[in-house]
Design a protein around this motif. Structure first.
Motif, PDB file in Angstrom:
ATOM      1  N   LEU A  31      18.602   8.497 -43.555  1.00 57.82           N
ATOM      2  CA  LEU A  31      18.480   6.297 -43.123  1.00 57.82           C
ATOM      3  C   LEU A  31      17.779   5.724 -44.345  1.00 57.82           C
ATOM      4  CD1 LEU A  31      18.598   5.848 -39.239  1.00 57.82           C
ATOM      5  CD2 LEU A  31      20.455   5.932 -40.906  1.00 57.82           C
ATOM      6  N   VAL A  32      18.690   5.182 -45.217  1.00 55.64           N
ATOM      7  CA  VAL A  32      17.547   4.665 -45.943  1.00 55.64           C
ATOM      8  C   VAL A  32      17.640   2.871 -45.999  1.00 55.64           C
ATOM      9  CG1 VAL A  32      16.736   4.255 -48.630  1.00 55.64           C
ATOM     10  CG2 VAL A  32      17.299   6.254 -48.073  1.00 55.64           C
ATOM     11  N   TYR A  33      16.739   2.163 -45.816  1.00 52.74           N
ATOM     12  CA  TYR A  33      17.186   1.075 -45.299  1.00 52.74           C
ATOM     13  C   TYR A  33      15.710  -0.132 -45.956  1.00 52.74           C
ATOM     14  CZ  TYR A  33      14.942   1.655 -40.631  1.00 52.74           C
ATOM     15  OH  TYR A  33      13.605   1.857 -40.172  1.00 52.74           O
ATOM     16  N   SER A  34      15.545  -1.033 -45.235  1.00 47.70           N
ATOM     17  CA  SER A  34      14.127  -1.486 -45.855  1.00 47.70           C
ATOM     18  C   SER A  34      13.559  -2.445 -44.455  1.00 47.70           C
ATOM     19  CB  SER A  34      14.688  -3.485 -46.374  1.00 47.70           C
ATOM     20  OG  SER A  34      15.470  -3.984 -47.666  1.00 47.70           O
ATOM     21  N   GLN A  35      12.543  -1.853 -44.826  1.00 49.67           N
ATOM     22  CA  GLN A  35      11.236  -1.143 -43.202  1.00 49.67           C
ATOM     23  C   GLN A  35      10.637  -2.400 -44.017  1.00 49.67           C
ATOM     24  OE1 GLN A  35       9.912   2.387 -42.814  1.00 49.67           O
ATOM     25  NE2 GLN A  35      11.900   3.435 -42.471  1.00 49.67           N
ATOM     26  N   THR A  36      10.411  -2.808 -45.072  1.00 53.59           N
ATOM     27  CA  THR A  36       9.659  -3.418 -45.360  1.00 53.59           C
ATOM     28  C   THR A  36       9.808  -4.774 -46.350  1.00 53.59           C
ATOM     29  OG1 THR A  36       8.458  -2.119 -47.825  1.00 53.59           O
ATOM     30  CG2 THR A  36       7.129  -2.364 -45.488  1.00 53.59           C
ATOM     31  N   GLY A  37       9.490  -5.526 -46.937  1.00 51.23           N
ATOM     32  CA  GLY A  37      10.238  -6.551 -48.328  1.00 51.23           C
ATOM     33  C   GLY A  37      10.734  -7.573 -47.635  1.00 51.23           C
ATOM     34  N   PRO A  38      11.751  -8.270 -48.146  1.00 49.96           N
ATOM     35  CA  PRO A  38      12.540  -9.841 -48.181  1.00 49.96           C
ATOM     36  C   PRO A  38      13.240  -9.463 -47.149  1.00 49.96           C
ATOM     37  CG  PRO A  38      13.139  -8.835 -50.601  1.00 49.96           C
ATOM     38  CD  PRO A  38      12.079  -8.273 -49.673  1.00 49.96           C
ATOM     39  N   LEU A  39      13.913  -8.457 -47.063  1.00 52.99           N
ATOM     40  CA  LEU A  39      14.969  -8.047 -46.139  1.00 52.99           C
ATOM     41  C   LEU A  39      14.377  -7.083 -44.930  1.00 52.99           C
ATOM     42  CD1 LEU A  39      18.403  -7.564 -48.001  1.00 52.99           C
ATOM     43  CD2 LEU A  39      17.754  -9.787 -46.927  1.00 52.99           C
ATOM     44  N   ALA A  40      13.511  -7.108 -44.267  1.00 48.85           N
ATOM     45  CA  ALA A  40      12.321  -6.278 -43.502  1.00 48.85           C
ATOM     46  C   ALA A  40      13.132  -7.005 -42.041  1.00 48.85           C
ATOM     47  CB  ALA A  40      11.481  -6.652 -43.324  1.00 48.85           C
ATOM     48  N   GLY A  41      13.034  -7.771 -41.813  1.00 48.79           N
ATOM     49  CA  GLY A  41      14.007  -7.640 -40.610  1.00 48.79           C
ATOM     50  C   GLY A  41      15.352  -7.715 -39.831  1.00 48.79           C
ATOM     51  N   TYR A  42      16.407  -7.798 -41.348  1.00 53.00           N
ATOM     52  CA  TYR A  42      17.812  -7.452 -40.903  1.00 53.00           C
ATOM     53  C   TYR A  42      17.565  -5.535 -41.159  1.00 53.00           C
ATOM     54  CZ  TYR A  42      19.036 -11.965 -42.927  1.00 53.00           C
ATOM     55  OH  TYR A  42      18.869 -12.966 -43.523  1.00 53.00           O
ATOM     56  N   GLY A  43      16.961  -4.734 -41.426  1.00 59.76           N
ATOM     57  CA  GLY A  43      16.316  -3.530 -41.623  1.00 59.76           C
ATOM     58  C   GLY A  43      16.082  -3.393 -40.352  1.00 59.76           C
ATOM     59  N   LYS A  44      14.793  -4.223 -38.985  1.00 63.04           N
ATOM     60  CA  LYS A  44      14.299  -4.025 -38.622  1.00 63.04           C
ATOM     61  C   LYS A  44      15.665  -3.623 -37.186  1.00 63.04           C
ATOM     62  CE  LYS A  44      10.889  -5.771 -34.384  1.00 63.04           C
ATOM     63  NZ  LYS A  44      12.600  -5.725 -33.104  1.00 63.04           N
TER      64      LYS A  44
END
Length: 389
Positions: free
Chosen positions: A35-48
């Motif tokens: 799973l490669v996704y945004s844990q940090t950065g501007p879209l971290a909320g979406y990643g969570k």
């Protein structure tokens, strides 16, 4: 940054690519999912939200076992921080370790780079919240577990039943996400006779007052707002303060829960199209997701993770370790998900799904969307894209 989570009791040690190539397959061997996704950065909320949904969806699809047959699902997570180069690097690393299934991509810019990587290496890739239409039909190895921009625009079009001669402004961000939305509005609503203009705000902008003034001065009949990320609060405040929300029919896709209070009393002036919000559906998958998310409150992209897990389990059940068989298993696959009936279109791997109309009620921290109408998948179906590879 990589983290290993195993759906059943598994050894946590990482194999080298050579060791991975020599690992046994078949009964008892783990099904490896990266799973490669945004844990940090501007879209971290979406990643969570995505990873919460994934975990609930995996439990649902495997009936709580974390296994497909006798094979445990082994999940390794990688943070792309919304950066395509980091995502591709992580993807290459996972592929080198023997992972044949990749999923994630919170960002559209990331998804359009991960898809070619999947095709080059002949691994399955299931894109997540990334909404760009470019993912649909990009290659035979790429699927998606969320909606695409064209489906958002079809939902928006329902608010403008007679678009001929009308003026529409797309208020969005520069980049793949914004361009995808603008192109879709031009194709769908512009194609029905409306004049469509685009106001693209730099992705690094933090002061939106000037852009809000431009939007009001455009004197559009409808303003379609397409926005993603942590600057949404400041953007909506600027539109409200400059009187944009009261000067035209403003239609937008509903964002994550954290953004809702920013609308304040003006929230009721906005017509909402929705990929999803809590209360938009009520079924077994919805109930399972609600049990697995923080505070029992479903957020915007929880369903994308949930759906990805359902698709991965289907692919593994039918395809084993053969990626081409996984692809065949997903093409035309119809199943009951959080949103309702979902179907993977065989021709281009678009995910056909319900969309929703909503309206805010309440104010401040009590602001919440109410369901106005659920749009049938047939009413939110994008045109078939030619498979490119």
């Amino acid at each position: 940054m990589l983290g290993l989570s195993v759906a059943a009791a598994l050894a946590s040690a990482c194999s080298s690519p050579q060791e991975a190539a020599n690992e046994p397959v078949g009964d008892g061997a783990p099904i490896k999912v990266g799973l490669v996704y945004s844990q940090t950065g501007p879209l971290a909320g979406y990643g969570k939200q995505y990873i919460e949904g994934w975990k609930a969806g995996l439990a649902f699809a495997t009936k709580g076992t974390g296994k497909v047959g006798n094979r445990p699902v082994e999940v390794k997570e990688a943070d792309d921080a919304g950066d395509a180069a980091k995502a591709v690097s992580a993807g290459k690393d996972l592929i080198g370790q023997g992972y044949k299934i990749l999923a994630g991509s919170t960002s559209s810019a990331v998804a359009t780079q991960m898809a070619p990587l999947a095709a080059q290496n002949k691994v399955l890739f299931i894109s997540g919240p990334a909404a760009t239409d470019a993912v649909t039909g990009i290659n035979k190895y790429t699927f998606r577990s969320g909606r695409q921009s064209y489906q958002d625009v079809l939902a928006a079009k329902s608010y403008l039943p007679a678009p001929s001669g009308k003026k529409v402004l797309v208020f969005t961000q520069e980049g793949a996400f914004g361009k995808s939305n603008a192109d879709a509005v031009k194709a769908v609503i512009g194609g029905a006779g409306a004049t469509v203009d685009t106001l693209a705000v730099p992705a690094n902008a933090t002061d939106f007052t000037g852009f809000a003034v431009q939007a009001k001065n455009a004197k559009a009949d409808m303003i379609f707002v397409a926005w993603a990320g942590t600057t949404a609060t400041a953007m909506w405040q600027a539109l409200d303060q400059q009187g944009v929300l009261g000067s035209a029919l403003v239609v937008t896709g509903i964002d994550q829960r954290a953004s809702w209070p920013t609308f304040g009393a003006a929230g009721g002036k906005i017509s909402l199209l929705a990929h999803y919000f809590d209360g938009a559906s009520d079924n077994q998958a919805t109930a399972a997701l609600r049990q697995g998310v923080s505070g029992g409150k479903i957020d915007l992209f929880n369903p994308d993770g949930f759906t990805a897990a359902q698709m991965v389990v289907r692919a593994a059940q039918e395809g084993g370790d053969d990626v081409d068989k996984m692809v065949t298993a997903l093409e035309g696959y119809s199943f009951d998900g959080v949103k309702g009936k979902l179907t993977v279109r065989k021709e281009d791997h678009a995910l056909l799904q319900p969309m929703f109309q909503g309206k805010f009620s309440g104010s401040g921290t009590d602001l919440k969307p109410d369901l106005i109408k659920a749009l049938d998948p047939a009413d939110a179906t994008p045109p078939v894209a030619q498979m490119k590879g």
